[in-house]
Design an enzyme around this catalytic site. Structure first.
Site, PDB file in Angstrom:
ATOM      1  N   ARG A 274       0.855  -1.201   0.000  1.00 43.56           N
ATOM      2  CA  ARG A 274       0.000   0.000   0.000  1.00 43.56           C
ATOM      3  C   ARG A 274       0.891   1.250   0.000  1.00 43.56           C
ATOM      4  O   ARG A 274       0.856   2.054   0.931  1.00 43.56           O
ATOM      5  CB  ARG A 274      -0.935   0.007   1.207  1.00 43.56           C
TER       6      ARG A 274
ATOM      7  N   GLN B  12      -0.949   3.455  -5.421  1.00 47.51           N
ATOM      8  CA  GLN B  12      -2.339   3.896  -5.240  1.00 47.51           C
ATOM      9  C   GLN B  12      -3.178   3.775  -6.511  1.00 47.51           C
ATOM     10  O   GLN B  12      -4.338   3.401  -6.458  1.00 47.51           O
ATOM     11  CB  GLN B  12      -2.375   5.335  -4.722  1.00 47.51           C
TER      12      GLN B  12
ATOM     13  N   ASP C 185      -4.406   0.229  -6.864  1.00 47.51           N
ATOM     14  CA  ASP C 185      -4.845  -0.406  -5.630  1.00 47.51           C
ATOM     15  C   ASP C 185      -6.328  -0.809  -5.701  1.00 47.51           C
ATOM     16  O   ASP C 185      -7.221  -0.028  -5.392  1.00 47.51           O
ATOM     17  CB  ASP C 185      -4.587   0.569  -4.475  1.00 47.51           C
TER      18      ASP C 185
ATOM     19  N   SER D 219      -8.458  -0.548  -2.506  1.00 41.34           N
ATOM     20  CA  SER D 219      -8.990   0.786  -2.209  1.00 41.34           C
ATOM     21  C   SER D 219     -10.156   1.139  -3.118  1.00 41.34           C
ATOM     22  O   SER D 219     -11.198   1.598  -2.644  1.00 41.34           O
ATOM     23  CB  SER D 219      -7.902   1.857  -2.399  1.00 41.34           C
TER      24      SER D 219
ATOM     25  N   TYR E  58      -1.527  -0.301   8.763  1.00 38.75           N
ATOM     26  CA  TYR E  58      -2.700  -1.083   9.153  1.00 38.75           C
ATOM     27  C   TYR E  58      -2.845  -1.104  10.672  1.00 38.75           C
ATOM     28  O   TYR E  58      -1.923  -0.776  11.404  1.00 38.75           O
ATOM     29  CB  TYR E  58      -2.555  -2.534   8.670  1.00 38.75           C
TER      30      TYR E  58
HETATM   31  P1  NAD Z   1      -8.751  -2.473   6.188  1.00 41.56           P
HETATM   32  O1  NAD Z   1      -9.873  -2.776   5.242  1.00 41.56           O
HETATM   33  O2  NAD Z   1      -7.666  -3.472   6.351  1.00 41.56           O
HETATM   34  O3  NAD Z   1      -9.395  -2.167   7.639  1.00 41.56           O
HETATM   35  C1  NAD Z   1     -10.450  -1.239   7.791  1.00 41.56           C
HETATM   36  C2  NAD Z   1     -10.235  -0.407   9.038  1.00 41.56           C
HETATM   37  O4  NAD Z   1     -10.521  -1.181  10.193  1.00 41.56           O
HETATM   38  C3  NAD Z   1      -8.830   0.122   9.227  1.00 41.56           C
HETATM   39  O5  NAD Z   1      -8.866   1.530   9.243  1.00 41.56           O
HETATM   40  C4  NAD Z   1      -8.390  -0.455  10.564  1.00 41.56           C
HETATM   41  O6  NAD Z   1      -7.568   0.439  11.300  1.00 41.56           O
HETATM   42  C5  NAD Z   1      -9.713  -0.687  11.252  1.00 41.56           C
HETATM   43  N1  NAD Z   1      -9.677  -1.652  12.362  1.00 41.56           N
HETATM   44  C6  NAD Z   1      -9.013  -2.825  12.461  1.00 41.56           C
HETATM   45  N2  NAD Z   1      -9.266  -3.427  13.641  1.00 41.56           N
HETATM   46  C7  NAD Z   1     -10.121  -2.613  14.318  1.00 41.56           C
HETATM   47  C8  NAD Z   1     -10.768  -2.693  15.578  1.00 41.56           C
HETATM   48  N3  NAD Z   1     -10.563  -3.732  16.400  1.00 41.56           N
HETATM   49  N4  NAD Z   1     -11.591  -1.681  15.950  1.00 41.56           N
HETATM   50  C9  NAD Z   1     -11.808  -0.628  15.112  1.00 41.56           C
HETATM   51  N5  NAD Z   1     -11.235  -0.499  13.903  1.00 41.56           N
HETATM   52  C10 NAD Z   1     -10.398  -1.475  13.501  1.00 41.56           C
HETATM   53  O7  NAD Z   1      -8.088  -1.084   5.863  1.00 41.56           O
HETATM   54  P2  NAD Z   1      -7.946  -0.307   4.482  1.00 41.56           P
HETATM   55  O8  NAD Z   1      -9.152   0.504   4.266  1.00 41.56           O
HETATM   56  O9  NAD Z   1      -7.532  -1.255   3.437  1.00 41.56           O
HETATM   57  O10 NAD Z   1      -6.765   0.721   4.814  1.00 41.56           O
HETATM   58  C11 NAD Z   1      -5.779   0.448   5.784  1.00 41.56           C
HETATM   59  C12 NAD Z   1      -4.630   1.449   5.695  1.00 41.56           C
HETATM   60  O11 NAD Z   1      -3.986   1.457   4.452  1.00 41.56           O
HETATM   61  C13 NAD Z   1      -5.056   2.883   5.918  1.00 41.56           C
HETATM   62  O12 NAD Z   1      -4.032   3.503   6.661  1.00 41.56           O
HETATM   63  C14 NAD Z   1      -5.069   3.488   4.589  1.00 41.56           C
HETATM   64  O13 NAD Z   1      -4.903   4.886   4.610  1.00 41.56           O
HETATM   65  C15 NAD Z   1      -3.901   2.790   3.985  1.00 41.56           C
HETATM   66  N6  NAD Z   1      -3.991   2.769   2.531  1.00 41.56           N
HETATM   67  C16 NAD Z   1      -2.900   3.104   1.784  1.00 41.56           C
HETATM   68  C17 NAD Z   1      -3.008   3.078   0.404  1.00 41.56           C
HETATM   69  C18 NAD Z   1      -1.865   3.406  -0.456  1.00 41.56           C
HETATM   70  O14 NAD Z   1      -1.107   4.283  -0.127  1.00 41.56           O
HETATM   71  N7  NAD Z   1      -1.708   2.700  -1.569  1.00 41.56           N
HETATM   72  C19 NAD Z   1      -4.172   2.730  -0.192  1.00 41.56           C
HETATM   73  C20 NAD Z   1      -5.270   2.405   0.604  1.00 41.56           C
HETATM   74  C21 NAD Z   1      -5.150   2.402   1.983  1.00 41.56           C
END
Ligand code: NAD
Length: 366
Positions: free
Chosen positions: A121, A126, A129, A132, A225
């Site tokens: 990620r 991005q 991705d 996302s 994460y």
């Molecule tokens: P995900 O689908 O893996 O998880 C969804 C959310 O659930 C996350 O925000 C996580 O912190 C939260 N979570 C996990 N356990 C929890 C709990 N017990 N209680 C409450 N919340 C909980 O996450 P995602 O949407 O795929 O994104 C995760 C990270 O990756 C984020 O920081 C996002 O900004 C980053 N990201 C980066 C890129 C990139 O740069 N290519 C792209 C997408 C996401």
């Protein structure tokens, strides 16, 4: 001979997306590549064959026999994999975790396969991705389902028949899907709060005009994460959340920890403490659910509370989901093609880390 890039008509139940849209077919053609699709590949997504000015169409067997690069939304079924030529490159959401038999099939056929779920990620990734882009669609749809299924309006209404208070909505898990769910609830006029265990999400939640629900549990993990909570943290989270939950009309849960079953955040007792008529939409149903009472794909009535566990939500908005997905595919395919030939650069971490099999050699332990 130019490379043939192909996509099939997806066959998984309920799947309506397509991996190559007319826009992306045009871009591929512009690169000198041939685009060969299975007939009706895009029909369910809203792209009939006639809308592809830059693609050829053929039946399944012909496509499988000619594809050099096969783009898919979900993994091709075993029969399709068996009919691909050796050394074909397969690219898409291959759901590699735990898929020992599928990885073995890719290997036996000497395919080079890239699972876009494995992309790091990073900022550079991005544009490719798929987690996302498809999570954004899922978050949007989850909130629409909540609004439609709730017995209340989301917005405040001032009418001759009196004033209606806005619904109070909570989003648990403020990743890509959760933030999109929050933004959607805001547009619908609900009073919205967001919660996550990663501290940096507070600012993201607030930037959408929502309130951050502070429960005093912080669990930032690696790679941006969340990490899995300890038993003590989980108990503290549940205790604090149980009190707050009583106030909400609808709760959308999206919490996930990569490579693990979804954390169980809402217990049966917590659900039993919610308002009559309250609703939970559990977007984590696919990986087991964030609520103890969730049955993936089903609607559960528990006392006066309804728990929905919808699956594959992105497929329910197939036109825009496909447009975003196909752009992700195109951007990744650009890493695989050099000088008009398929030559993935395995020194590039995006290529190396998303590769499941390379000419049959297994690089990812399912
Ligand atoms: P995900 O689908 O893996 O998880 C969804 C959310 O659930 C996350 O925000 C996580 O912190 C939260 N979570 C996990 N356990 C929890 C709990 N017990 N209680 C409450 N919340 C909980 O996450 P995602 O949407 O795929 O994104 C995760 C990270 O990756 C984020 O920081 C996002 O900004 C980053 N990201 C980066 C890129 C990139 O740069 N290519 C792209 C997408 C996401």
């Amino acid at each position: 001979m130019s490379i043939t890039v192909s996509a099939l008509r997806e066959t998984a139940a309920g799947e309506r997306r397509v991996a190559i849209t007319p826009e992306v077919a045009k871009k591929l053609r512009g690169k000198g590549l041939r685009v060969l699709l299975e007939r009706d590949a895009g029909k369910a997504a809203g792209f009939p064959d006639a809308s592809y000015a830059d693609a050829e169409f053929a039946d399944l067997a012909q496509v499988l026999a000619q594809a050099d690069l096969l783009a898919c939304v979900l993994p091709p079924d075993d029969a399709a994999l068996a009919d691909l030529r050796e050394n074909t490159v397969v690219l898409g959401q291959l759901r590699p975790h735990g898929a020992v038999a599928r990885v073995a099939a890719l290997s036996q056929k000497k395919l080079t396969a890239f699972a876009l779920e494995l992309l790091p990620r990073t900022t550079r990734a991005q544009a490719m991705d798929v987690l996302s882009s498809q999570a954004a669609v899922a978050g949007y749809r989850a909130m629409l389902i909540a609004a439609e299924s709730a017995p209340k309006f989301f917005p405040m209404l001032t009418t001759a028949a009196g004033t209606i208070r806005p619904s109070r909505v909570l989003v648990i898990g403020a990743g890509v899907a959760g933030l999109q769910a929050i933004a959607t609830a805001r547009r619908l006029g609900a009073q919205i709060e967001g919660y996550d265990v990663r501290p940096e999400t507070r600012e993201q939640v607030e930037s959408l005009g929502a309130k951050f629900l502070e429960l005093g549990v912080s669990a930032a993990g690696s790679g941006g994460y969340a990490r899995e909570l300890t038993a003590e943290e989980r108990a503290a989270q549940q205790q604090a959340l149980a009190e707050h939950l009583k106030a909400f009309d609808a709760v959308v849960t999206t919490a996930a920890v990569p490579g693990r079953a979804a954390p169980k955040i809402l217990t049966t007792a917590m659900v039993e403490g919610m308002k009559p008529g309250a609703l939970i939409v559990d977007l984590a149903a696919e990986s087991g659910g964030n609520c103890e009472l969730t049955h993936p794909g089903e609607r559960v009535e528990h006392g006066d509370v309804t728990i929905l566990g919808p699956l594959n939500l992105a497929a329910g908005a197939p036109l825009h989901a496909s447009e975003m997905y196909a752009r992700n595919i195109y951007n990744f395919a650009e890493l695989l093609i050099r000088d008009g030939a398929l030559q993935p650069d395995f020194n590039d971490e995006l290529v190396a880390k998303s590769c499941v099999t390379r000419q049959g050699e297994i690089l990812f332990s399912a």
